[in-house]
Design a protein around this motif. Structure first.
Motif, short mmCIF file in Angstrom:
data_model
loop_
_atom_site.label_atom_id
_atom_site.label_comp_id
_atom_site.label_asym_id
_atom_site.label_seq_id
_atom_site.Cartn_x
_atom_site.Cartn_y
_atom_site.Cartn_z
N GLU A 13 -22.79 -23.24 15.87
CA GLU A 13 -23.48 -24.08 14.88
C GLU A 13 -23.73 -23.29 13.59
N LYS A 14 -24.13 -22.05 13.72
CA LYS A 14 -24.41 -21.21 12.55
C LYS A 14 -23.14 -20.97 11.73
N LEU A 15 -22.04 -20.68 12.40
CA LEU A 15 -20.77 -20.48 11.70
C LEU A 15 -20.31 -21.76 11.01
N TYR A 16 -20.47 -22.89 11.69
CA TYR A 16 -20.05 -24.16 11.13
C TYR A 16 -20.87 -24.53 9.90
N ALA A 17 -22.14 -24.20 9.91
CA ALA A 17 -23.05 -24.54 8.80
C ALA A 17 -22.74 -23.75 7.53
N LYS A 18 -22.00 -22.66 7.63
CA LYS A 18 -21.68 -21.84 6.46
C LYS A 18 -20.72 -22.53 5.49
N ASN A 19 -20.04 -23.57 5.94
CA ASN A 19 -19.05 -24.27 5.10
C ASN A 19 -18.00 -23.33 4.53
N SER A 20 -17.56 -22.42 5.35
CA SER A 20 -16.49 -21.51 4.96
C SER A 20 -15.44 -21.51 6.07
N LEU A 21 -14.32 -20.94 5.76
CA LEU A 21 -13.24 -20.88 6.74
C LEU A 21 -13.59 -19.87 7.82
N ASN A 22 -13.60 -20.30 9.05
CA ASN A 22 -13.89 -19.44 10.19
C ASN A 22 -12.83 -19.63 11.25
N VAL A 23 -12.47 -18.56 11.88
CA VAL A 23 -11.61 -18.62 13.06
C VAL A 23 -12.43 -18.07 14.21
#
Length: 58
Positions: A13-23
Protein backbone atom coordinates in the motif's frame (compact mmCIF):
# COMPACT_ATOMS: atom_id res chain seq x y z
CA UNK A 1 -9.60 -15.64 4.46
CA UNK A 2 -6.63 -13.27 4.51
CA UNK A 3 -4.70 -13.54 7.79
CA UNK A 4 -1.27 -12.60 9.06
CA UNK A 5 0.13 -10.48 6.25
CA UNK A 6 -0.76 -6.97 7.42
CA UNK A 7 2.89 -5.86 7.40
CA UNK A 8 3.44 -7.02 3.83
CA UNK A 9 0.11 -5.58 2.70
CA UNK A 10 1.02 -2.27 4.34
CA UNK A 11 4.30 -2.18 2.43
CA UNK A 12 2.50 -2.75 -0.89
CA UNK A 13 0.00 0.00 0.00
CA UNK A 14 2.82 2.40 0.88
CA UNK A 15 4.65 1.75 -2.40
CA UNK A 16 1.43 2.13 -4.39
CA UNK A 17 0.61 5.45 -2.71
CA UNK A 18 3.91 6.97 -3.90
CA UNK A 19 2.53 7.30 -7.46
CA UNK A 20 5.88 6.34 -8.91
CA UNK A 21 7.10 3.41 -10.93
CA UNK A 22 7.76 0.44 -8.66
CA UNK A 23 8.73 -3.12 -9.39
CA UNK A 24 7.87 -5.52 -6.60
CA UNK A 25 8.97 -9.13 -6.43
CA UNK A 26 6.77 -11.30 -4.24
CA UNK A 27 8.60 -14.52 -3.60
CA UNK A 28 8.63 -17.27 -1.04
CA UNK A 29 8.10 -20.91 -0.45
CA UNK A 30 5.14 -22.86 -1.77
CA UNK A 31 1.79 -22.25 -0.06
CA UNK A 32 2.73 -19.31 2.19
CA UNK A 33 0.13 -16.88 0.84
CA UNK A 34 1.79 -14.95 -1.99
CA UNK A 35 -1.28 -15.14 -4.23
CA UNK A 36 -3.64 -14.29 -1.35
CA UNK A 37 -1.51 -11.24 -0.52
CA UNK A 38 -1.69 -9.98 -4.09
CA UNK A 39 -5.42 -10.73 -4.37
CA UNK A 40 -6.10 -8.74 -1.19
CA UNK A 41 -4.03 -5.84 -2.48
CA UNK A 42 -5.72 -5.90 -5.89
CA UNK A 43 -9.20 -5.85 -4.35
CA UNK A 44 -8.43 -2.41 -2.93
CA UNK A 45 -6.18 -0.92 -5.61
CA UNK A 46 -6.09 -0.46 -9.33
CA UNK A 47 -3.11 -2.20 -10.83
CA UNK A 48 -2.56 -1.76 -14.53
CA UNK A 49 -0.28 -4.68 -15.30
CA UNK A 50 0.32 -7.92 -13.43
CA UNK A 51 2.92 -10.14 -15.00
CA UNK A 52 3.43 -13.71 -13.86
CA UNK A 53 6.97 -14.58 -12.87
CA UNK A 54 8.88 -17.08 -14.94
CA UNK A 55 10.86 -19.65 -13.08
CA UNK A 56 14.53 -19.92 -13.96
CA UNK A 57 16.96 -22.54 -12.79
CA UNK A 58 20.54 -21.60 -12.01
Amino acid sequence: MFVGRSEELGLLEKLYAKNSLNVVLVSGEYKIGKTALLQEFLQKNLLLILLPAMRCQL
